[in-house]
Design a protein around this motif. Structure first.
Motif, PDB file in Angstrom:
ATOM      1  N   GLY A   1     -26.549-103.137  -9.952  1.00  0.00           N
ATOM      2  CA  GLY A   1     -27.158-101.927 -10.717  1.00  0.00           C
ATOM      3  C   GLY A   1     -28.637-102.115 -10.877  1.00  0.00           C
ATOM      4  O   GLY A   1     -29.193-101.222 -11.468  1.00  0.00           O
ATOM      5  N   CYS A   2     -29.187-102.770 -10.054  1.00  0.00           N
ATOM      6  CA  CYS A   2     -30.747-103.156 -10.075  1.00  0.00           C
ATOM      7  C   CYS A   2     -31.247-102.355  -9.029  1.00  0.00           C
ATOM      8  O   CYS A   2     -30.705-101.961  -8.164  1.00  0.00           O
ATOM      9  N   SER A   3     -32.720-102.147  -9.206  1.00  0.00           N
ATOM     10  CA  SER A   3     -33.151-101.298  -7.968  1.00  0.00           C
ATOM     11  C   SER A   3     -33.609-102.298  -7.037  1.00  0.00           C
ATOM     12  O   SER A   3     -33.605-103.603  -6.865  1.00  0.00           O
ATOM     13  N   ALA A   4     -33.954-101.606  -5.915  1.00  0.00           N
ATOM     14  CA  ALA A   4     -34.535-102.302  -4.889  1.00  0.00           C
ATOM     15  C   ALA A   4     -35.588-103.683  -4.840  1.00  0.00           C
ATOM     16  O   ALA A   4     -35.538-104.438  -4.438  1.00  0.00           O
ATOM     17  N   GLU A   5     -36.635-102.922  -5.537  1.00  0.00           N
ATOM     18  CA  GLU A   5     -37.764-103.635  -5.870  1.00  0.00           C
ATOM     19  C   GLU A   5     -37.303-104.942  -6.896  1.00  0.00           C
ATOM     20  O   GLU A   5     -37.528-105.791  -6.555  1.00  0.00           O
ATOM     21  N   SER A   6     -36.217-104.666  -7.887  1.00  0.00           N
ATOM     22  CA  SER A   6     -35.820-105.524  -8.661  1.00  0.00           C
ATOM     23  C   SER A   6     -35.009-106.748  -8.054  1.00  0.00           C
ATOM     24  O   SER A   6     -35.301-107.947  -8.105  1.00  0.00           O
ATOM     25  N   LEU A   7     -34.260-106.335  -7.034  1.00  0.00           N
ATOM     26  CA  LEU A   7     -33.469-107.237  -6.259  1.00  0.00           C
ATOM     27  C   LEU A   7     -34.426-108.066  -5.367  1.00  0.00           C
ATOM     28  O   LEU A   7     -34.418-109.416  -5.431  1.00  0.00           O
ATOM     29  N   ARG A   8     -35.638-107.610  -4.769  1.00  0.00           N
ATOM     30  CA  ARG A   8     -36.529-108.330  -3.954  1.00  0.00           C
ATOM     31  C   ARG A   8     -37.258-109.519  -4.972  1.00  0.00           C
ATOM     32  O   ARG A   8     -37.442-110.423  -4.579  1.00  0.00           O
ATOM     33  N   GLN A   9     -37.480-108.991  -6.082  1.00  0.00           N
ATOM     34  CA  GLN A   9     -38.371-109.768  -7.107  1.00  0.00           C
ATOM     35  C   GLN A   9     -37.159-111.066  -7.699  1.00  0.00           C
ATOM     36  O   GLN A   9     -37.775-112.110  -7.535  1.00  0.00           O
ATOM     37  N   HIS A  10     -36.084-110.697  -7.872  1.00  0.00           N
ATOM     38  CA  HIS A  10     -35.052-111.728  -8.196  1.00  0.00           C
ATOM     39  C   HIS A  10     -34.889-112.650  -7.214  1.00  0.00           C
ATOM     40  O   HIS A  10     -35.207-113.810  -7.462  1.00  0.00           O
ATOM     41  N   LEU A  11     -34.789-112.180  -5.983  1.00  0.00           N
ATOM     42  CA  LEU A  11     -34.509-113.031  -4.852  1.00  0.00           C
ATOM     43  C   LEU A  11     -35.701-113.843  -4.502  1.00  0.00           C
ATOM     44  O   LEU A  11     -35.812-115.221  -4.386  1.00  0.00           O
ATOM     45  N   SER A  12     -37.078-113.311  -4.658  1.00  0.00           N
ATOM     46  CA  SER A  12     -38.251-114.313  -4.332  1.00  0.00           C
ATOM     47  C   SER A  12     -38.268-115.227  -5.536  1.00  0.00           C
ATOM     48  O   SER A  12     -38.538-116.320  -5.250  1.00  0.00           O
ATOM     49  N   ARG A  13     -38.113-114.893  -6.759  1.00  0.00           N
ATOM     50  CA  ARG A  13     -38.263-115.760  -7.780  1.00  0.00           C
ATOM     51  C   ARG A  13     -37.093-116.769  -7.676  1.00  0.00           C
ATOM     52  O   ARG A  13     -37.763-118.265  -7.857  1.00  0.00           O
ATOM     53  N   ALA A  14     -35.952-116.615  -7.445  1.00  0.00           N
ATOM     54  CA  ALA A  14     -34.891-117.413  -7.435  1.00  0.00           C
ATOM     55  C   ALA A  14     -35.314-118.668  -6.171  1.00  0.00           C
ATOM     56  O   ALA A  14     -35.343-119.642  -6.109  1.00  0.00           O
ATOM     57  N   ARG A  15     -35.675-118.023  -5.072  1.00  0.00           N
ATOM     58  CA  ARG A  15     -35.903-118.879  -3.895  1.00  0.00           C
ATOM     59  C   ARG A  15     -37.270-119.917  -4.130  1.00  0.00           C
ATOM     60  O   ARG A  15     -37.264-120.900  -3.776  1.00  0.00           O
ATOM     61  N   LYS A  16     -38.304-119.168  -4.937  1.00  0.00           N
ATOM     62  CA  LYS A  16     -39.267-120.177  -5.231  1.00  0.00           C
ATOM     63  C   LYS A  16     -39.043-121.119  -6.157  1.00  0.00           C
ATOM     64  O   LYS A  16     -39.547-122.203  -5.993  1.00  0.00           O
ATOM     65  N   ARG A  17     -38.156-120.890  -7.206  1.00  0.00           N
ATOM     66  CA  ARG A  17     -38.054-121.987  -8.008  1.00  0.00           C
ATOM     67  C   ARG A  17     -36.936-122.898  -7.460  1.00  0.00           C
ATOM     68  O   ARG A  17     -37.105-124.169  -7.766  1.00  0.00           O
ATOM     69  N   ILE A  18     -36.144-122.388  -6.586  1.00  0.00           N
ATOM     70  CA  ILE A  18     -35.150-123.541  -5.858  1.00  0.00           C
ATOM     71  C   ILE A  18     -36.119-124.320  -5.215  1.00  0.00           C
ATOM     72  O   ILE A  18     -35.698-125.514  -5.149  1.00  0.00           O
ATOM     73  N   ARG A  19     -37.059-123.782  -4.290  1.00  0.00           N
ATOM     74  CA  ARG A  19     -37.893-124.565  -3.524  1.00  0.00           C
ATOM     75  C   ARG A  19     -38.761-125.751  -4.343  1.00  0.00           C
ATOM     76  O   ARG A  19     -38.980-126.911  -4.152  1.00  0.00           O
ATOM     77  N   GLU A  20     -39.238-125.053  -5.458  1.00  0.00           N
ATOM     78  CA  GLU A  20     -40.173-125.927  -6.506  1.00  0.00           C
ATOM     79  C   GLU A  20     -39.078-127.184  -7.011  1.00  0.00           C
ATOM     80  O   GLU A  20     -39.628-128.405  -7.038  1.00  0.00           O
ATOM     81  N   GLU A  21     -38.083-126.787  -7.485  1.00  0.00           N
ATOM     82  CA  GLU A  21     -37.171-127.755  -8.175  1.00  0.00           C
ATOM     83  C   GLU A  21     -36.594-128.897  -7.032  1.00  0.00           C
ATOM     84  O   GLU A  21     -36.421-129.980  -7.270  1.00  0.00           O
ATOM     85  N   PHE A  22     -36.441-128.375  -5.845  1.00  0.00           N
ATOM     86  CA  PHE A  22     -36.077-129.336  -4.762  1.00  0.00           C
ATOM     87  C   PHE A  22     -36.954-130.186  -4.261  1.00  0.00           C
ATOM     88  O   PHE A  22     -36.414-131.290  -4.261  1.00  0.00           O
ATOM     89  N   LEU A  23     -38.069-129.963  -4.355  1.00  0.00           N
ATOM     90  CA  LEU A  23     -39.100-130.629  -3.920  1.00  0.00           C
ATOM     91  C   LEU A  23     -39.390-131.739  -5.099  1.00  0.00           C
ATOM     92  O   LEU A  23     -39.571-132.897  -4.813  1.00  0.00           O
ATOM     93  N   LYS A  24     -39.305-131.225  -6.230  1.00  0.00           N
ATOM     94  CA  LYS A  24     -39.551-132.186  -7.328  1.00  0.00           C
ATOM     95  C   LYS A  24     -38.338-133.236  -7.573  1.00  0.00           C
ATOM     96  O   LYS A  24     -38.686-134.510  -7.662  1.00  0.00           O
ATOM     97  N   MET A  25     -37.141-132.798  -7.468  1.00  0.00           N
ATOM     98  CA  MET A  25     -35.934-133.579  -7.185  1.00  0.00           C
ATOM     99  C   MET A  25     -35.994-134.396  -6.026  1.00  0.00           C
ATOM    100  O   MET A  25     -35.693-135.782  -6.245  1.00  0.00           O
ATOM    101  N   THR A  26     -36.353-134.167  -4.953  1.00  0.00           N
ATOM    102  CA  THR A  26     -36.250-135.174  -3.736  1.00  0.00           C
ATOM    103  C   THR A  26     -37.395-135.972  -3.674  1.00  0.00           C
ATOM    104  O   THR A  26     -37.345-137.078  -3.559  1.00  0.00           O
TER     105      THR A  26
END
Length: 165
Positions: free
Chosen positions: A136-161
């Motif tokens: 039920g989210c908008s297209a813009e909201s979907l892109r924002q959520h995906l972008s934020r999730a990818r960014k956080r995953i990348r940052e956390e993965f680099l920190k952990m590794t």
């Protein structure tokens, strides 16, 4: 990246690269050779280093690849090539499994909507339109959520590794 910036950014990483190389090889002379090869590789790609988000992680990855290449070369020279290839394949498979487990753990810690959207898009293969209908989210909201999730995953993965090294 110019010489001055290379000297300011990459050269200070040398002690960390050396420590990792000694840990990998157990031999200071072999480690020094690997560090030299790594520094040469970094120098050869200096034009792209400015855009790399984590030069330290890149240098450690190059070091690991150089060490694997040398190990494979030694195995081929001694006639253990086939057995070595199987061992490398198993090692890579185990490493990928460990990385996937790390990513799953990071995704589990994302905010619920980001986690759900990321799983639907990247793991389950849903199309954006389907995700929009389900969440039920908008297209813009979907892109924002995906972008934020990818960014956080990348940052956390680099920190952990990086902390494992």
């Amino acid at each position: 990246m110019e010489l001055e910036q290379f000297n300011h950014t990459i050269i200070p990483l040398r002690p960390k690269i050396m420590a990792a190389a000694i840990k990998m090889t157990g031999d200071r002379d072999a480690a020094e050779d690997l560090v030299q090869e790594t520094m040469l590789r970094l120098w050869s790609i200096r034009s792209t280093l400015d855009s790399h988000p984590n030069p330290e992680a890149l240098s450690i990855a190059i070091l690991k690849n150089k060490q694997r290449d040398e190990w494979r070369h030694r195995q081929l020279e001694t006639g253990n090539g086939v057995r070595a290839a199987v061992m490398v394949a198993e090692e890579c498979q185990a490493e990928r499994f460990g990385e996937m487990e790390t990513i799953r753990m990071i995704v589990d810690r994302l905010p619920p909507l980001q986690s759900k959207i990321f799983r639907m898009k990247e793991i389950e293969g849903y199309e954006a339109e389907e995700i929009i209908q389900i969440t039920g989210c908008s297209a813009e909201s979907l892109r924002q959520h995906l972008s934020r999730a990818r960014k956080r995953i990348r940052e956390e993965f680099l920190k952990m590794t990086m902390t494992r090294r």
